[in-house]
Write a protein that holds these residues in place. Structure first.
Motif, PDB file in Angstrom:
ATOM      1  N   VAL A  36     -57.729 106.206 -36.681  1.00 46.95           N
ATOM      2  CA  VAL A  36     -57.790 105.553 -35.703  1.00 46.95           C
ATOM      3  C   VAL A  36     -58.420 104.163 -35.766  1.00 46.95           C
ATOM      4  N   ASP A  37     -58.506 103.562 -34.707  1.00 43.23           N
ATOM      5  CA  ASP A  37     -59.391 101.838 -34.166  1.00 43.23           C
ATOM      6  C   ASP A  37     -59.599 102.780 -33.110  1.00 43.23           C
ATOM      7  N   LYS A  38     -61.348 101.831 -32.900  1.00 43.46           N
ATOM      8  CA  LYS A  38     -61.713 102.355 -31.692  1.00 43.46           C
ATOM      9  C   LYS A  38     -61.255 102.109 -30.657  1.00 43.46           C
ATOM     10  N   GLU A  39     -60.114 101.161 -30.316  1.00 44.59           N
ATOM     11  CA  GLU A  39     -58.892 102.222 -28.934  1.00 44.59           C
ATOM     12  C   GLU A  39     -58.685 103.182 -28.959  1.00 44.59           C
ATOM     13  N   GLY A  40     -58.599 103.399 -30.685  1.00 39.58           N
ATOM     14  CA  GLY A  40     -57.642 105.145 -29.930  1.00 39.58           C
ATOM     15  C   GLY A  40     -55.896 105.117 -30.944  1.00 39.58           C
ATOM     16  N   ARG A  41     -55.453 103.793 -30.945  1.00 40.52           N
ATOM     17  CA  ARG A  41     -54.530 103.496 -32.127  1.00 40.52           C
ATOM     18  C   ARG A  41     -54.574 104.031 -33.079  1.00 40.52           C
ATOM     19  N   VAL A  42     -53.605 104.788 -33.508  1.00 37.92           N
ATOM     20  CA  VAL A  42     -53.270 105.456 -34.810  1.00 37.92           C
ATOM     21  C   VAL A  42     -52.989 104.012 -36.265  1.00 37.92           C
ATOM     22  N   LEU A  43     -54.224 103.925 -37.025  1.00 40.54           N
ATOM     23  CA  LEU A  43     -53.963 103.362 -38.078  1.00 40.54           C
ATOM     24  C   LEU A  43     -53.124 103.638 -39.121  1.00 40.54           C
ATOM     25  N   TYR A  44     -53.805 105.102 -39.557  1.00 40.84           N
ATOM     26  CA  TYR A  44     -52.768 106.158 -40.138  1.00 40.84           C
ATOM     27  C   TYR A  44     -52.928 107.557 -40.038  1.00 40.84           C
ATOM     28  N   SER A  45     -51.576 107.886 -41.050  1.00 37.41           N
ATOM     29  CA  SER A  45     -51.210 109.728 -40.364  1.00 37.41           C
ATOM     30  C   SER A  45     -50.953 110.259 -41.898  1.00 37.41           C
ATOM     31  N   ASN A  46     -51.250 111.123 -42.008  1.00 40.06           N
ATOM     32  CA  ASN A  46     -50.722 111.309 -43.005  1.00 40.06           C
ATOM     33  C   ASN A  46     -49.365 112.213 -42.716  1.00 40.06           C
ATOM     34  N   SER A  47     -48.644 113.588 -43.581  1.00 40.71           N
ATOM     35  CA  SER A  47     -47.415 114.388 -42.706  1.00 40.71           C
ATOM     36  C   SER A  47     -47.851 115.278 -42.186  1.00 40.71           C
ATOM     37  N   ALA A  48     -48.888 115.925 -42.828  1.00 39.23           N
ATOM     38  CA  ALA A  48     -49.095 117.536 -41.830  1.00 39.23           C
ATOM     39  C   ALA A  48     -49.789 117.332 -40.734  1.00 39.23           C
ATOM     40  N   ALA A  49     -50.213 115.872 -39.784  1.00 39.93           N
ATOM     41  CA  ALA A  49     -50.362 115.190 -38.364  1.00 39.93           C
ATOM     42  C   ALA A  49     -49.634 114.942 -37.904  1.00 39.93           C
ATOM     43  N   SER A  88     -51.135 105.051 -28.740  1.00 45.11           N
ATOM     44  CA  SER A  88     -52.243 105.919 -28.583  1.00 45.11           C
ATOM     45  C   SER A  88     -52.884 107.243 -28.785  1.00 45.11           C
ATOM     46  N   ILE A  89     -53.860 107.656 -29.494  1.00 41.43           N
ATOM     47  CA  ILE A  89     -53.897 109.379 -29.067  1.00 41.43           C
ATOM     48  C   ILE A  89     -53.753 109.396 -27.772  1.00 41.43           C
ATOM     49  N   PHE A  90     -54.280 108.895 -26.630  1.00 47.10           N
ATOM     50  CA  PHE A  90     -54.310 109.610 -25.878  1.00 47.10           C
ATOM     51  C   PHE A  90     -52.886 109.636 -24.386  1.00 47.10           C
ATOM     52  N   GLU A  91     -52.002 108.914 -25.295  1.00 45.95           N
ATOM     53  CA  GLU A  91     -50.954 109.259 -24.478  1.00 45.95           C
ATOM     54  C   GLU A  91     -50.244 110.349 -23.967  1.00 45.95           C
ATOM     55  N   ASN A  92     -50.100 111.163 -25.691  1.00 42.37           N
ATOM     56  CA  ASN A  92     -49.858 112.552 -25.381  1.00 42.37           C
ATOM     57  C   ASN A  92     -50.726 113.513 -25.164  1.00 42.37           C
ATOM     58  N   GLY A 147     -59.534 112.948 -19.206  1.00 37.76           N
ATOM     59  CA  GLY A 147     -60.973 113.057 -19.109  1.00 37.76           C
ATOM     60  C   GLY A 147     -61.299 113.389 -20.241  1.00 37.76           C
ATOM     61  N   ARG A 148     -61.607 114.124 -19.885  1.00 33.71           N
ATOM     62  CA  ARG A 148     -62.891 114.635 -21.309  1.00 33.71           C
ATOM     63  C   ARG A 148     -62.349 114.022 -22.830  1.00 33.71           C
ATOM     64  N   ALA A 149     -60.654 114.364 -22.300  1.00 33.76           N
ATOM     65  CA  ALA A 149     -61.212 113.960 -24.032  1.00 33.76           C
ATOM     66  C   ALA A 149     -61.589 112.222 -24.525  1.00 33.76           C
ATOM     67  N   GLN A 150     -61.632 110.823 -23.460  1.00 38.91           N
ATOM     68  CA  GLN A 150     -62.446 110.341 -23.678  1.00 38.91           C
ATOM     69  C   GLN A 150     -63.720 110.281 -23.666  1.00 38.91           C
ATOM     70  N   GLY A 151     -64.118 110.942 -23.331  1.00 33.63           N
ATOM     71  CA  GLY A 151     -65.258 110.985 -23.437  1.00 33.63           C
ATOM     72  C   GLY A 151     -65.798 111.672 -24.833  1.00 33.63           C
ATOM     73  N   PHE A 152     -65.248 112.510 -25.189  1.00 29.11           N
ATOM     74  CA  PHE A 152     -65.161 113.192 -26.495  1.00 29.11           C
ATOM     75  C   PHE A 152     -65.218 111.807 -27.109  1.00 29.11           C
ATOM     76  N   PHE A 153     -64.199 110.725 -26.823  1.00 28.45           N
ATOM     77  CA  PHE A 153     -63.789 109.843 -28.681  1.00 28.45           C
ATOM     78  C   PHE A 153     -64.715 108.501 -28.154  1.00 28.45           C
ATOM     79  N   GLN A 154     -65.756 108.042 -27.016  1.00 23.60           N
ATOM     80  CA  GLN A 154     -66.901 107.321 -26.983  1.00 23.60           C
ATOM     81  C   GLN A 154     -67.337 108.046 -27.795  1.00 23.60           C
ATOM     82  N   ASP A 155     -68.221 109.129 -27.172  1.00 27.55           N
ATOM     83  CA  ASP A 155     -69.392 109.891 -27.851  1.00 27.55           C
ATOM     84  C   ASP A 155     -68.966 110.273 -29.523  1.00 27.55           C
ATOM     85  N   ALA A 156     -67.604 110.123 -30.065  1.00 29.77           N
ATOM     86  CA  ALA A 156     -67.897 109.338 -32.081  1.00 29.77           C
ATOM     87  C   ALA A 156     -68.012 108.272 -32.094  1.00 29.77           C
TER      88      ALA A 156
END
Length: 595
Positions: free
Chosen positions: A3-16, A31-35, A42-51
């Motif tokens: 995913v890019d720094k905005e959290g949008r999916v760039l690539y996914s394998n079939s398992a994901a 966006s990985i956040f929409e689901n 809120g906790r997921a946004q903090g998790f991604f920014q920490d990464a």
């Protein structure tokens, strides 16, 4: 997944894609956040920014994702910011489905909360009996805190005399058996013994192997005591001679003891469930409604005398007591009735009433006879005494010695007969209660002085000293002067009669007051006479009793003097006591209330 720094999916394998429930072609650009679950967003946004802020450092988290079907799955996620190219920053996301593990954790948490909040003591033990867990209820029941017992053997809670029972129960649980509601005894930290109900179950791992024991204990000491009390009460009810019946508020019979079977004729099985009205005659139904209404209001009905109906149709006189039955909230839920057969008592009372009527008629006849005969008997006797007196005075002429002796015998016999008649008439009056008392303030010193003046000459003629003892001040009581004087005349006369030498003395004494008792005055008549034999003392105040073989020829007596004196003393509110020593004399004490 990249995913890019905005959290949008760039690539996914079939398992994901399969884990998220989307086709692999539908993920790029999303966006990985929409689901993510709204509560985890809120906790997921903090998790991604920490990464993003920590390149090359793996960041772990777990969130709930909604798949395409609409349901949520718990996913464990690892995010690593990997700036592998100069053209873009890529975050690598690795997913793992942890839904089942999270559910298991939640289940364990719920079970732990249930165990901790339970009112039963719940204890986990190893197969060797070592305590592994100890909830709050176990602390309350047994007295030890959890930190005091964890790691100790469960035998600390078991009395020595129950060890074999413990070993047997644990052996059964190790074999996979469940021990349900074993009622036994356990020991608290302070050494007190308590009654408990125990359920013991094996603890199994995921493969079904028994790895420990779970024990649930409930303190039943109070319940056991209550049960024993109920058993004792039931035994009392069952063995009672009274018919004891309990009923609901609508009059349905719920219990029926053996005495009820005897009294009413119906067996327990025949009576329970039927209306109590079956024991009530038709003419007593209104009475039944009245007392049941009173009991419903919380009143107690004591010793109601009524009539009951037996199975064979016969009627019995009974005395019943009814009380409300209350539940633990003090609400009236029924009534208890105790019945006693009073047929025999009623028959006895009727017979007693009839006898009393007969006695009253006989008493009236006796009174009428005595009233008529008192004049008829006294008149000729007074004439005989008078004429013999005149002749003995030699007014009609001189008498020979033999004639004078014969006249004296006639006069003595007439006087004795008159004395007997007077005593009998006095006894009749006292027994019938027809002697009227004239209660007034009576000075006691003059009465004792009058007794002395009356008897001193006769005592002196017999060679006796007659003395009186008086207090320094006047003593007054509320009494009947004439009756008091008569009692003292009888007592002093008897003392002179049965004293051949020595002294007769009458004392007046105001007794010292005793706390809580009435103030009293005592009149004591003391003699140095022949006394009263011990075997005769119990009958001294009985009528017509005469104990002395040698009696005065001048006054043989009737045997009524002491009896009449005691009866008159009772009427004045007092009593005559005595002490006597044969050969040394007697003391009679008349005690009267001073007020």
């Amino acid at each position: 997944m990249l995913v890019d720094k905005e959290g949008r999916v760039l690539y996914s394998n079939s398992a994901a894609a399969n884990l998220l429930g989307y086709p692999i072609t539908a993920l790029p650009g999303r966006s990985i956040f929409e689901n993510i679950h709204p509560r985890d967003s809120g906790r997921a946004q903090g998790f991604f920014q920490d990464a993003l802020a920590r390149p090359g450092f793996p960041i772990l988290g777990d969130f709930r994702f909604r798949n395409q079907g609409g349901g949520y799955r718990a996913l464990g996620m690892v995010a690593v910011n990997r700036p592998d190219t100069s053209s873009f920053d890529a975050v690598i996301l690795t997913y793992q489905d942890i839904t089942d593990r999270q559910q298991a954790s939640e289940t364990r948490a719920r079970l732990a909360a249930i165990v901790e909040s339970s009112d039963d003591a719940i204890i986990a033990e190893g197969l060797d009996g070592t305590i592994l867990s100890w909830n709050l209820a176990a602390e309350r029941v047994y007295g030890w805190a959890a930190e005091e017992v964890l790691g100790l053997p469960i035998t600390i809670t078991v009395p020595p005399d129950r060890m074999d029972e413990l070993n047997e129960c644990m052996a059964r649980a190790r074999q996979g058996d469940r021990v349900d509601h074993l009622e036994t005894i356990r020991v608290r930290k302070d050494g007190t013994r308590i009654a408990v109900s125990i359920t013991l179950s094996p603890i199994r791992d995921d493969e079904g192997n028994i790895i420990g024991l779970s024990k649930s204990s409930r303190d039943i000491t109070g319940l056991q005591a209550a049960g024993e009390t109920r058993a004792r009460l039931a035994a009392v009810v069952e063995s009672s001679d009274d018919a004891i019946i309990s009923e609901t508020l609508d009059g349905t019979i719920t219990s029926w003891n053996r005495a009820a079977e005897r009294l009413h004729g119906w067996t327990r099985d025949e009576a329970i469930g039927r209306p109590i009205s079956m024991t009530v005659p038709a003419d007593r139904m209104e009475e039944l409604k009245d007392y049941m209404a009173r009991v419903r209001r919380g009143e107690r009905v004591d010793h109601l005398e009524t009539v009951c109906l037996r199975k064979d149709g016969s009627r019995l006189d009974v005395s019943i007591t009814l009380s409300p039955i209350l539940d633990e909230h003090r609400r009236i839920i029924g009534l208890s009735k105790s019945s006693r057969d009073i047929t025999e008592r009623r028959r006895f009372e009727a017979e007693l009433w009839r006898k009393n009527i007969e006695l009253e008629i006989a008493s009236r006849a006796k009174d009428a006879f005595l009233a008529s005969m008192s004049h008829e008997l006294r008149t000729p006797l007074n004439s005989i005494i008078g004429f013999t007196g005149t002749m003995l005075m030699k007014l009609p002429g001189e008498l020979t010695e033999d004639q004078e002796r014969q006249l004296q015998l006639i006069q003595f016999s007439a006087r004795h007969l008159l004395s007997l008649i007077n005593d009998l008439l006095n006894l009749a009056k006292v027994q019938s209660g027809k002697t009227e008392l004239q209660l007034e303030r009576v000075a006691c010193r003059p009465i004792v002085q009058e007794i002395g003046a009356t008897f001193r000459p006769g005592a002196g003629a017999k060679g006796l000293r007659f003395e009186v003892g008086l207090p320094s001040r006047e003593v007054e009581i509320h009494s009947d002067r004439r009756t008091l004087l008569q009692i003292l005349l009888n007592l002093a006369g008897n003392a002179i009669k049965f004293t051949e030498q020595g002294t007769v003395r009458v004392d007046l004494e105001e007794l010292s007051p005793v706390p809580g008792k009435r103030r009293e005055v005592a009149f004591r008549v003391t003699d140095t006479g022949i006394g009263i034999r011990r075997e005769d003392q119990g009958r001294l105040f009985q009528p017509f009793e005469q104990f002395h073989a040698k009696r005065s020829e001048a006054d043989p007596g009737s045997g009524l003097g002491l009896h009449l004196s005691q009866r008159m003393a009772y009427r004045l509110g007092g009593k005559i006591d005595f002490t006597s020593e044969p050969g040394r004399g007697t003391i009679f004490t008349l005690r009267l209330p001073a007020d």
